[in-house]
Design a protein around this motif. Structure first.
Motif, mmCIF file in Angstrom:
data_model
loop_
_atom_site.group_PDB
_atom_site.id
_atom_site.type_symbol
_atom_site.label_atom_id
_atom_site.label_comp_id
_atom_site.label_asym_id
_atom_site.label_seq_id
_atom_site.Cartn_x
_atom_site.Cartn_y
_atom_site.Cartn_z
ATOM 1 N N HIS A 88 -4.183 6.404 7.285
ATOM 2 C CA HIS A 88 -4.986 5.726 7.984
ATOM 3 C C HIS A 88 -6.112 5.188 7.403
ATOM 4 C CE1 HIS A 88 -4.186 6.810 12.554
ATOM 5 N NE2 HIS A 88 -3.703 7.792 12.085
ATOM 6 N N ARG A 89 -6.808 3.840 7.361
ATOM 7 C CA ARG A 89 -7.353 3.471 5.825
ATOM 8 C C ARG A 89 -8.726 3.149 7.226
ATOM 9 N NH1 ARG A 89 -5.059 1.813 1.680
ATOM 10 N NH2 ARG A 89 -3.510 0.675 1.360
ATOM 11 N N PHE A 90 -9.703 4.138 5.534
ATOM 12 C CA PHE A 90 -11.310 4.077 5.932
ATOM 13 C C PHE A 90 -11.907 3.457 5.485
ATOM 14 C CE2 PHE A 90 -8.937 7.953 8.306
ATOM 15 C CZ PHE A 90 -9.731 7.771 9.427
ATOM 16 N N GLU A 91 -12.856 2.905 5.561
ATOM 17 C CA GLU A 91 -14.434 2.240 4.962
ATOM 18 C C GLU A 91 -15.171 2.847 4.727
ATOM 19 O OE1 GLU A 91 -15.682 -2.131 3.381
ATOM 20 O OE2 GLU A 91 -13.660 -2.038 4.329
ATOM 21 N N SER A 117 -6.620 4.911 -7.642
ATOM 22 C CA SER A 117 -6.554 3.994 -6.649
ATOM 23 C C SER A 117 -5.021 3.598 -6.929
ATOM 24 C CB SER A 117 -8.098 3.295 -6.291
ATOM 25 O OG SER A 117 -7.552 2.252 -7.806
ATOM 26 N N ASP A 118 -5.171 4.091 -5.304
ATOM 27 C CA ASP A 118 -3.628 2.733 -5.260
ATOM 28 C C ASP A 118 -3.739 0.612 -6.058
ATOM 29 O OD1 ASP A 118 -4.679 1.916 -2.984
ATOM 30 O OD2 ASP A 118 -3.787 2.871 -2.101
ATOM 31 N N ALA A 119 -2.660 0.005 -4.884
ATOM 32 C CA ALA A 119 -2.876 -0.916 -5.423
ATOM 33 C C ALA A 119 -3.588 -1.645 -4.549
ATOM 34 C CB ALA A 119 -2.141 -1.587 -5.759
ATOM 35 N N GLU A 120 -4.166 -1.234 -3.652
ATOM 36 C CA GLU A 120 -5.144 -1.997 -2.809
ATOM 37 C C GLU A 120 -6.300 -1.158 -2.594
ATOM 38 O OE1 GLU A 120 -3.247 -1.248 0.552
ATOM 39 O OE2 GLU A 120 -1.677 -2.996 0.504
ATOM 40 N N GLY A 121 -6.561 -0.255 -4.337
ATOM 41 C CA GLY A 121 -8.079 -0.178 -4.582
ATOM 42 C C GLY A 121 -8.545 1.249 -3.678
ATOM 43 N N ALA A 122 -7.263 1.574 -2.745
ATOM 44 C CA ALA A 122 -7.714 2.643 -1.732
ATOM 45 C C ALA A 122 -7.919 4.208 -2.540
ATOM 46 C CB ALA A 122 -6.955 3.097 -0.181
ATOM 47 N N TYR A 123 -8.131 4.922 -2.049
ATOM 48 C CA TYR A 123 -8.005 7.364 -2.664
ATOM 49 C C TYR A 123 -6.749 7.379 -1.585
ATOM 50 C CZ TYR A 123 -11.484 5.431 -6.053
ATOM 51 O OH TYR A 123 -12.144 4.094 -7.195
ATOM 52 N N PHE A 124 -6.030 8.046 -2.514
ATOM 53 C CA PHE A 124 -4.786 8.513 -1.588
ATOM 54 C C PHE A 124 -5.443 9.968 -0.510
ATOM 55 C CE2 PHE A 124 -1.587 11.422 0.261
ATOM 56 C CZ PHE A 124 -1.033 10.516 1.105
ATOM 57 N N ILE A 125 -6.014 9.995 0.033
ATOM 58 C CA ILE A 125 -6.121 11.787 0.619
ATOM 59 C C ILE A 125 -5.027 12.246 2.018
ATOM 60 C CG2 ILE A 125 -7.515 13.277 2.324
ATOM 61 C CD1 ILE A 125 -10.030 11.712 0.721
ATOM 62 N N ASP A 126 -4.117 13.494 0.913
ATOM 63 C CA ASP A 126 -3.034 13.836 2.119
ATOM 64 C C ASP A 126 -2.978 14.846 3.146
ATOM 65 O OD1 ASP A 126 -0.345 14.208 2.464
ATOM 66 O OD2 ASP A 126 0.120 15.461 0.897
ATOM 67 N N ARG A 127 -3.438 14.056 4.595
ATOM 68 C CA ARG A 127 -4.072 14.525 5.026
ATOM 69 C C ARG A 127 -3.602 13.935 6.856
ATOM 70 N NH1 ARG A 127 -4.303 18.607 2.379
ATOM 71 N NH2 ARG A 127 -6.167 20.309 2.175
ATOM 72 N N ASP A 128 -4.780 14.255 7.747
ATOM 73 C CA ASP A 128 -4.017 14.259 9.177
ATOM 74 C C ASP A 128 -5.053 12.791 9.778
ATOM 75 O OD1 ASP A 128 -2.922 13.149 11.504
ATOM 76 O OD2 ASP A 128 -3.009 15.408 12.754
ATOM 77 N N GLY A 129 -5.105 11.379 9.017
ATOM 78 C CA GLY A 129 -5.720 9.746 9.492
ATOM 79 C C GLY A 129 -6.703 10.556 10.904
ATOM 80 N N ALA A 130 -5.505 10.800 11.551
ATOM 81 C CA ALA A 130 -6.220 10.993 13.114
ATOM 82 C C ALA A 130 -7.187 11.957 13.152
ATOM 83 C CB ALA A 130 -4.772 10.779 14.421
ATOM 84 N N HIS A 131 -7.011 12.966 12.671
ATOM 85 C CA HIS A 131 -8.187 13.875 12.903
ATOM 86 C C HIS A 131 -9.091 13.303 11.888
ATOM 87 C CE1 HIS A 131 -5.009 14.909 15.237
ATOM 88 N NE2 HIS A 131 -5.571 15.909 15.806
ATOM 89 N N PHE A 132 -9.740 12.687 11.107
ATOM 90 C CA PHE A 132 -10.458 12.984 9.976
ATOM 91 C C PHE A 132 -11.446 12.145 10.619
ATOM 92 C CE2 PHE A 132 -11.566 10.406 6.001
ATOM 93 C CZ PHE A 132 -11.601 11.695 5.190
#
Length: 132
Positions: A88-91, A117-132
C-alpha cells in the motif's frame, strides 16, 4: 694646591670614566638579554598563533560539515516521503513521521539512519498496509 686639585680631578675623571664603561657594559648586557627574551617571546607567540590558526581552521571545517549535514537533513525533512507498507502506498512528510517521539517511525526517519528507497523513491516497511 693646584697639583692636588689636578690630581683629585684626574682621579675623579678616571673613576667617572670607569663607571661609564661599566654602565655601558651593563647596558649592552641588559640589551642583549632583552633582545634574546623578545626573540623567545616572538617565537612562542608565532607558535601559539599557528596553533590557534590550525584550531580555527579545524573548527571552520567542522562547522562547514555540520552546516552541510543540517542542510541535507533540512532537505530530507521538508520533502514528501513515500511509504510502501505491505504494497500500500502512502504519502506524507517527514515532519509528520517524526511528530510523535520515541516511536518506530520517528526513529526510522530521524536522520540518524541511512535509508534506501526503491526505484520510485518509496521506503518499504514490511507490515500489513491495510492496518497501517
Amino acid at each position: 694646591y693646584e697639583s692636588v686639585k689636578e690630581s683629585l680631578d684626574e682621579g675623579f675623571f678616571r673613576e667617572l670614566e670607569q663607571e661609564n664603561q661599566r654602565a655601558e657594559q651593563e647596558r649592552a648586557r641588559l640589551l642583549a638579554e632583552a633582545r634574546k627574551a623578545a626573540a623567545k617571546v616572538m617565537k612562542d607567540a608565532e607558535k601559539q598563533a599557528k596553533e590557534m590558526r590550525r584550531d580555527l581552521d579545524e573548527g571552520r571545517a567542522a562547522l562547514e560539515r555540520e552546516r552541510a549535514a543540517m542542510e541535507e537533513a533540512h532537505t530530507f525533512q521538508t520533502n514528501k516521503v513515500l511509504l510502501n507498507v505491505g504494497g500500500h502506498r502512502f504519502e506524507t512528510s517527514r515532519q509528520t513521521l517524526v511528530s510523535v517521539p520515541d516511536t518506530y517511525l520517528a526513529s526510522l526517519f530521524s536522520g540518524r539512519f541511512e535509508l534506501a528507497s526503491d526505484a520510485e523513491g518509496a521506503y518499504f516497511i514490511d507490515r500489513d498496509g491495510a492496518h497501517f
